[in-house]
Design a protein around this motif. Structure first.
Motif, PDB file in Angstrom:
ATOM      1  N   ASP A  79       0.462  -0.896   0.101  1.00  0.00           N
ATOM      2  CA  ASP A  79       0.146   0.122  -0.101  1.00  0.00           C
ATOM      3  C   ASP A  79       0.712   1.187  -0.019  1.00  0.00           C
ATOM      4  O   ASP A  79       1.424   1.661   0.969  1.00  0.00           O
ATOM      5  N   ILE A  80       1.298   1.978  -0.991  1.00  0.00           N
ATOM      6  CA  ILE A  80       2.243   2.961  -1.229  1.00  0.00           C
ATOM      7  C   ILE A  80       1.788   3.953  -1.235  1.00  0.00           C
ATOM      8  O   ILE A  80       2.012   4.967  -0.014  1.00  0.00           O
ATOM      9  N   ASP A  81       0.203   4.419  -1.057  1.00  0.00           N
ATOM     10  CA  ASP A  81      -0.695   5.917  -1.059  1.00  0.00           C
ATOM     11  C   ASP A  81      -1.319   5.525   0.528  1.00  0.00           C
ATOM     12  O   ASP A  81      -1.467   6.531   1.080  1.00  0.00           O
ATOM     13  N   VAL A 132       7.735  -1.243   2.540  1.00  0.00           N
ATOM     14  CA  VAL A 132       8.149  -1.521   3.887  1.00  0.00           C
ATOM     15  C   VAL A 132       7.513   0.048   4.502  1.00  0.00           C
ATOM     16  O   VAL A 132       7.851   0.694   4.335  1.00  0.00           O
ATOM     17  N   ASP A 133       6.786   0.206   5.667  1.00  0.00           N
ATOM     18  CA  ASP A 133       6.507   1.632   6.339  1.00  0.00           C
ATOM     19  C   ASP A 133       7.941   1.351   7.227  1.00  0.00           C
ATOM     20  O   ASP A 133       7.811   0.799   8.591  1.00  0.00           O
ATOM     21  N   LEU A 134       9.650   1.231   7.492  1.00  0.00           N
ATOM     22  CA  LEU A 134      10.780   0.668   7.952  1.00  0.00           C
ATOM     23  C   LEU A 134      10.097   1.756   9.335  1.00  0.00           C
ATOM     24  O   LEU A 134      11.084   1.836   9.814  1.00  0.00           O
ATOM     25  N   ASN A 135      10.524   2.879   9.380  1.00  0.00           N
ATOM     26  CA  ASN A 135      10.347   4.115  10.349  1.00  0.00           C
ATOM     27  C   ASN A 135       8.978   3.854  11.291  1.00  0.00           C
ATOM     28  O   ASN A 135       8.423   4.992  11.757  1.00  0.00           O
ATOM     29  N   ARG A 136       8.442   3.079  10.661  1.00  0.00           N
ATOM     30  CA  ARG A 136       6.770   3.541  11.236  1.00  0.00           C
ATOM     31  C   ARG A 136       6.684   4.521  11.388  1.00  0.00           C
ATOM     32  O   ARG A 136       5.621   4.462  12.944  1.00  0.00           O
ATOM     33  N   ASP A 137       6.452   4.827  10.900  1.00  0.00           N
ATOM     34  CA  ASP A 137       5.691   6.463  10.332  1.00  0.00           C
ATOM     35  C   ASP A 137       3.618   6.447   9.898  1.00  0.00           C
ATOM     36  O   ASP A 137       3.152   7.660  10.189  1.00  0.00           O
ATOM     37  N   LEU A 145       3.094   6.350   7.111  1.00  0.00           N
ATOM     38  CA  LEU A 145       3.679   5.966   5.763  1.00  0.00           C
ATOM     39  C   LEU A 145       4.569   4.781   5.059  1.00  0.00           C
ATOM     40  O   LEU A 145       5.915   5.143   5.911  1.00  0.00           O
ATOM     41  N   SER A 146       4.331   4.350   3.848  1.00  0.00           N
ATOM     42  CA  SER A 146       5.313   3.654   3.538  1.00  0.00           C
ATOM     43  C   SER A 146       6.165   3.947   2.709  1.00  0.00           C
ATOM     44  O   SER A 146       6.398   4.645   1.586  1.00  0.00           O
ATOM     45  N   ASP A 147       7.406   3.258   3.366  1.00  0.00           N
ATOM     46  CA  ASP A 147       8.575   3.115   2.430  1.00  0.00           C
ATOM     47  C   ASP A 147       8.966   2.714   1.429  1.00  0.00           C
ATOM     48  O   ASP A 147       7.803   1.953   0.816  1.00  0.00           O
ATOM     49  N   ILE A 148      10.451   3.156   0.202  1.00  0.00           N
ATOM     50  CA  ILE A 148      10.769   1.781  -1.101  1.00  0.00           C
ATOM     51  C   ILE A 148      11.997   1.356  -0.173  1.00  0.00           C
ATOM     52  O   ILE A 148      12.914   2.476   0.167  1.00  0.00           O
ATOM     53  N   ILE A 149      12.168   0.238  -0.462  1.00  0.00           N
ATOM     54  CA  ILE A 149      13.568  -0.391  -0.474  1.00  0.00           C
ATOM     55  C   ILE A 149      14.013  -0.781  -1.770  1.00  0.00           C
ATOM     56  O   ILE A 149      12.708  -1.553  -2.378  1.00  0.00           O
ATOM     57  N   VAL A 150      14.702  -0.749  -2.081  1.00  0.00           N
ATOM     58  CA  VAL A 150      14.810  -1.023  -3.594  1.00  0.00           C
ATOM     59  C   VAL A 150      16.500  -2.114  -4.328  1.00  0.00           C
ATOM     60  O   VAL A 150      17.177  -0.840  -3.702  1.00  0.00           O
ATOM     61  N   GLY A 151      16.711  -3.186  -3.886  1.00  0.00           N
ATOM     62  CA  GLY A 151      17.731  -3.906  -4.142  1.00  0.00           C
ATOM     63  C   GLY A 151      18.498  -3.404  -6.071  1.00  0.00           C
ATOM     64  O   GLY A 151      17.478  -2.875  -6.235  1.00  0.00           O
ATOM     65  N   VAL A 160      13.288  -8.516   0.947  1.00  0.00           N
ATOM     66  CA  VAL A 160      12.066  -9.126   1.939  1.00  0.00           C
ATOM     67  C   VAL A 160      12.062  -8.831   2.812  1.00  0.00           C
ATOM     68  O   VAL A 160      13.068  -8.761   4.086  1.00  0.00           O
ATOM     69  N   VAL A 161      11.319  -7.657   3.257  1.00  0.00           N
ATOM     70  CA  VAL A 161      11.483  -7.170   4.864  1.00  0.00           C
ATOM     71  C   VAL A 161      10.541  -7.599   5.959  1.00  0.00           C
ATOM     72  O   VAL A 161       9.102  -7.941   5.168  1.00  0.00           O
TER      73      VAL A 161
END
Length: 750
Positions: free
Chosen positions: A462-464, A516-521, A523-529, A580-581
C-alpha cells in the motif's frame, strides 16, 4: 505434485543467532496447473543448460537421472519409477545434496574404476581456478550415493599430464567446452577427448592404467594423438575438414594460416559406437552453429579416422536444432534398454531457455542406434519455467482471502534480441489450508507492451496508504513501474495505467523493490535492491494519499546501502539484491536474495532507519538456487509458519517450508489459555472481539499472511474490540501477548 524442501529457520528473535540446518526431501501436496495440465514437479527451479547423466542414486539397481545445469552450477536429481518403454521420473531433491558443491561448468558421470558405482568428472575452475579436471570417486553410504574427492600427485588435485619440457601440468579442458570421457582405444579404461587449447583439432589423452598394469583403478593420462580422427574444425562451417588418409590431419591444418588462426570458440563432444564396428564415432556441437555433426569413424581402436559426416544429424529424421551451442548426451531415458539421445543448449544466458531438452528415442539398439524425434521439452513440460530469471511475489488478486502468485522474469529467449517478458498470474484455487495454483494469465496487466524492458520484478504493498494494495515493478535499467490500485480496501484490485520511472527513482540496473513502513510513521517507504548488491532506501516524506520520495537515495533523509548491507561477494562487484522485510513482533528482519544463489538473513531494528542490520545467516537454511535468488515468503497454508518460494537465474521456482512464524515471540503460551480465549466473529468484517476468561493486560497484534504487522493495540480487562473494516480480505494471525503468555489465533477477515 509440488515438492517442498523443508528449511530450518528456527524462531527468529532480534539479535539471536540463527541455528539453521539443511533438511531436504519433504513433499507437500500442492498442485500447480498450467493449460489444464497438473505439473508433476513444478518447483524444480527450471532448466537452461542441462547436462543429463545416468546414475543409480539410491542403490536399487535402477538407473536414475542426474542433471547438472551449468547456468548456476546446479544439481537436480530424479528417481526412475518408470517401467519398460515408459519414462516416469520423480523429482527427488534430497539426493542433490550429496553431489559436490565444488562442481562447475560441466559434469560427466562414468565408472572409471569398474566398481559398479558412477564416479564424477568435473571442471576445476571453481576450486582450483584452472582449466583442468577434478575427479570424485562414487560409493554408497546408507543406501544413497556419496562422492569423495580424488587426490593426484601434482601441485593441484586435478588430472596431470607431462608437458613438453618434462614437467607436469594440468590436462587442459576449456571451461566452455564439453569433453568426451570414454574408452577410445578399446583397452577397458577411460580416455579423454578434448579440443586443443588453440582449437581446430581434437586431442586424445590415453589412460595408461591398463598398459602400466594397474587395471582400471588409476587415471594416468598421456597425450597420444594431437589430431584425433584427422579432422579440423574451422568454426566457419558446420562441416569439418577431413583427412585423406588415416594418421594424417586435414590438409587445411598445415596449409591455410587463416584457418589455423581462427581461435576455437567452443565445442561439445559425445562419443558412441553408432555403427557397431567396435570403434567410437563422434557427435560434435559447436557454439557457432545450431545443429550437431555426426562424424563416422572408419578407422579402428588403434587409429581413429573420420571418413563421413552428417552436419545436420540426424538428417534422416528431424535434425537437432538448438540455438545456440548444442550438446548431445547418450542415455536410456525411456527404460527400453536402448540408449536414447538428448540434445541441449550449452551457451549460458545466450541460447534457448525454455524448450531445452530435445528427446530422440532410439528405436533400434544401443549397438546400432536409430534416432527418432519425440519432443523438445522433455522433463520441462512438468516444470514451471519462465525462460531466464524468475521473480515471484504473493498477492491476493481477486480479494477471496487466498494469496495468489505473480511471477516476473527476464523473458524467453528471442534470437534477434527482442524481449518477450511479462508478469504471470497464478490464481490460488485451493483452500485456506490447502493451496493450489493455476496459471490464469500469462500477461498479467499487459506489461509486455513495454518490450524494451525485461527482468520484471513485482512488489505489492500500500504505497499511498489508502487501504488497498498497489504494485511496483522493477526492471533491467534500474527504474520502477507503478500501478495504483484504485479499488479501495477489501475490494477486488483495479489498477490504473502504468507509470514508468516512478518518482524518478533510478538505482542503476536490475531494480528489485520492496514496500514497507520502515520508520513506522504510518507512511509506506520503498527499499530497492540492485545489481551492485546495495539496498537503496527511499523515505516517504509525503502524506496519506499523496506519497513522495526523493529520487536520490544518497541524499538525506534517504539512506544509500540500507543497514550497511552490500550483497556483492568479492572479487565480484555485483550482488543482485532482492530484499524481503518481515515484521517480527515489532522488530524488522530482512531476507535478501543474492547473485550467488544464497539467501542472507539479517536481524533488524524497531524503526530507527539509520541502524545497521545484523547478519544472522550467510546461507539461510542451506538454500542455494544457483544464481540470482529472489525470495517470496508468506503463510499460504494457514499453519502459522511461513512458506518461501524462490526464483533463480534458470527461470524456475523452488519452494521451501520454513519454521519461521508470523509472530516469533519470546513468552511461552500459558497452558490451556488459548482454548479459553474467544475470538469472534470469525470470519469478521467490521469489528473483531476478543474475550478473555479473566482480566488480562497485554497487547493485541494482527499480522497478515505475509508476516507484516498491520495492527498493534493495548488490551486490558475481560473484552477487547478491534476495528478491522479497513483491512483487505484475507487470513490473519491474532497474537495476544502479556508478560507471562503468548497466544496466537488465526482469523479470516471478509
Amino acid at each position: 505434485m509440488k515438492y517442498f524442501l523443508p528449511l530450518a529457520l528456527g524462531i527468529i528473535i532480534a539479535n539471536t543467532p540463527l541455528f539453521a540446518q539443511d533438511f531436504y526431501g519433504n513433499i507437500m501436496d500442492i498442485p500447480v496447473t498450467v493449460n489444464g495440465k497438473t505439473l508433476a514437479f513444478p518447483f524444480t527451479g527450471g532448466l537452461n543448460n542441462p547436462q543429463p547423466n545416468e546414475i543409480d542414486l539410491n542403490n536399487d539397481g535402477i538407473e536414475d537421472l542426474y542433471i547438472f545445469d551449468r547456468a548456476g552450477n546446479v544439481s537436480l536429481t530424479f528417481i526412475n519409477e518408470g517401467s519398460a518403454n515408459t519414462p516416469d521420473y520423480r523429482y527427488a531433491p534430497s539426493y542433490a545434496r550429496y553431489f559436490p558443491e565444488e562442481i562447475s561448468n560441466w559434469v560427466i558421470l562414468r565408472d572409471f574404476n569398474d566398481d559398479g558405482v558412477m564416479d564424477l568428472f568435473t571442471h576445476a575452475q571453481k576450486v582450483e581456478h584452472v582449466n583442468g579436471v577434478m575427479v570424485y570417486t562414487g560409493s554408497y553410504v546408507g543406501g544413497r550415493i556419496s562422492f569423495q574427492r580424488l587426490g593426484f600427485d601434482y601441485t593441484l588435485d586435478v588430472i596431470p599430464i607431462a608437458s613438453l619440457n618434462g614437467t607436469q601440468t594440468q590436462l587442459y579442458i576449456s571451461n566452455v567446452d564439453y569433453p568426451a570421457i570414454d574408452d577410445l582405444d578399446c583397452d577397458g579404461d577411460l580416455d579423454i577427448l578434448t579440443f586443443n587449447v588453440a582449437g581446430g583439432v581434437i586431442e586424445l589423452y590415453t589412460n595408461m592404467s591398463i598398459e602400466e598394469g594397474y587395471g582400471r583403478d588409476s587415471l594416468i593420462f598421456e597425450l597420444t594423438e594431437d589430431c584425433w580422427g584427422g579432422i579440423f574444425e574451422t568454426s566457419i562451417s558446420p562441416v569439418v575438414e577431413l583427412s585423406e588418409t588415416p594418421g594424417d590431419c586435414a590438409d587445411n591444418f598445415q596449409d591455410e594460416e587463416e584457418l589455423f588462426g581462427v581461435r576455437h570458440p567452443g565445442s561439445t563432444l559425445l562419443t558412441l559406437d553408432g555403427d557397431n564396428d567396435g570403434d567410437k564415432d563422434l557427435i560434435l556441437g559447436d557454439i557457432t552453429y545450431t545443429t550437431i555433426n555426426y562424424l563416422e569413424n572408419g578407422g579402428s581402436c588403434e587409429q581413429a579416422w573420420i571418413v563421413d559426416q552428417d552436419a545436420a544429424f540426424p538428417s534422416y529424421d528431424v535434425s537437432a536444432d538448438v540455438p545456440v551451442f548444442p550438446a548431445a548426451f547418450y542415455l536410456d531415458v525411456n527404460n527400453d534398454g536402448a540408449k536414447d539421445m538428448l540434445v541441449s543448449p550449452n551457451a549460458v544466458n545466450a541460447s534457448e531457455d525454455e524448450d531445452v531438452i530435445l528427446f530422440y528415442e532410439n528405436v533400434n539398439t544401443t549397438e546400432e542406434p536409430q534416432f527418432e524425434y519425440r519432443q523438445n521439452n522433455f522433463l520441462i513440460e512438468e516444470m514451471l519455467d519462465f525462460g531466464t530469471g524468475s521473480n515471484p511475489a504473493f498477492f491476493d488478486y481477486n480479494a477471496d482471502g487466498l494469496l495468489d502468485l505473480v511471477v516476473g522474469s527476464d523473458g524467453y529467449y528471442e534470437p534477434f534480441g527482442d524481449n518477450d517478458t511479462r508478469l504471470f498470474l497464478f490464481e490460488n484455487t485451493g483452500t485456506a489450508q490447502s493451496p493450489a495454483f493455476e496459471l490464469v494469465d500469462d500477461d498479467y496487466l499487459m506489461l509486455s507492451i513495454f518490450d524494451a524492458f525485461y527482468s520484471f520484478t513485482p512488489a505489492f504493498g500500500d504505497i499511498d496508504n489508502d487501504g488497498d494494495t498497489d504494485l511496483l515493478v522493477g526492471e533491467n535499467s534500474g527504474k520502477l513501474f507503478y500501478a495504483e490500485n484504485t479499488a479501495g480496501a477489501g475490494n477486488v484490485p483495479s489498477f490504473a495505467a502504468w507509470q514508468y520511472a516512478y518518482m524518478d527513482i533510478d538505482v542503476g540496473l536490475l531494480s528489485s523493490p520492496w514496500i514497507v513502513d520502515l520508520n513506522r510513521d504510518g507512511l509506506s517507504d520503498i527499499i530497492v535492491g540492485e545489481q551492485t548488491g546495495n539496498l537503496n532506501f527511499f523515505l516517504n516524506t509525503g502524506e496519506v494519499g499523496a506519497p513522495q520520495f526523493n529520487a536520490d537515495s544518497g541524499v538525506a533523509p534517504n539512506i544509500f546501502a540500507l543497514g550497511n548491507i552490500n550483497l556483492a561477494i568479492p572479487p565480484d562487484l555485483s550482488g543482485n539484491g532482492a530484499p524481503v522485510v518481515l515484521d517480527q513482533e515489532g522488530t524488522y528482519i530482512l531476507l535478501a536474495g543474492m547473485k550467488d544463489g544464497n539467501i542472507r538473513l539479517y536481524n533488524g531494528f524497531e524503526g530507527a532507519i539509520d541502524q545497521d542490520f545484523t547478519l544472522n545467516a550467510e546461507q539461510l537454511g542451506g538454500v542455494d538456487v544457483g544464481r540470482r535468488s529472489h525470495p517470496a515468503i508468506a503463510d499460504i497454508d494457514n499453519d502459522g509458519k511461513l512458506e518461501m518460494i524462490v526464483g533463480n537465474e534458470r527461470g524456475g521456482l523452488e519452494a521451501f517450508q520454513t519454521e519461521l512464524r508470523l509472530d516469533s515471540t519470546t513468552p511461552t503460551e500459558e497452558a490451556g489459555l488459548s482454548q479459553q480465549i474467544s475470538v469472534f466473529p470469525n470470519p469478521a468484517s467490521d469489528v473483531l472481539t476478543i474475550q478473555f476468561p479473566y482480566e488480562l493486560e497485554g497487547q493485541v497484534l494482527l499480522f497478515n499472511s505475509m508476516g507484516q504487522l498491520v495492527m498493534k493495540e493495548n488490551c486490558k480487562g475481560l473484552t477487547h474490540h478491534s476495528k478491522v473494516d479497513g483491512l483487505a480480505a484475507g487470513i490473519y494471525i491474532v497474537q495476544i501477548v502479556g508478560n507471562e503468555f503468548s497466544v496466537t489465533v488465526p482469523v479470516v477477515i471478509k
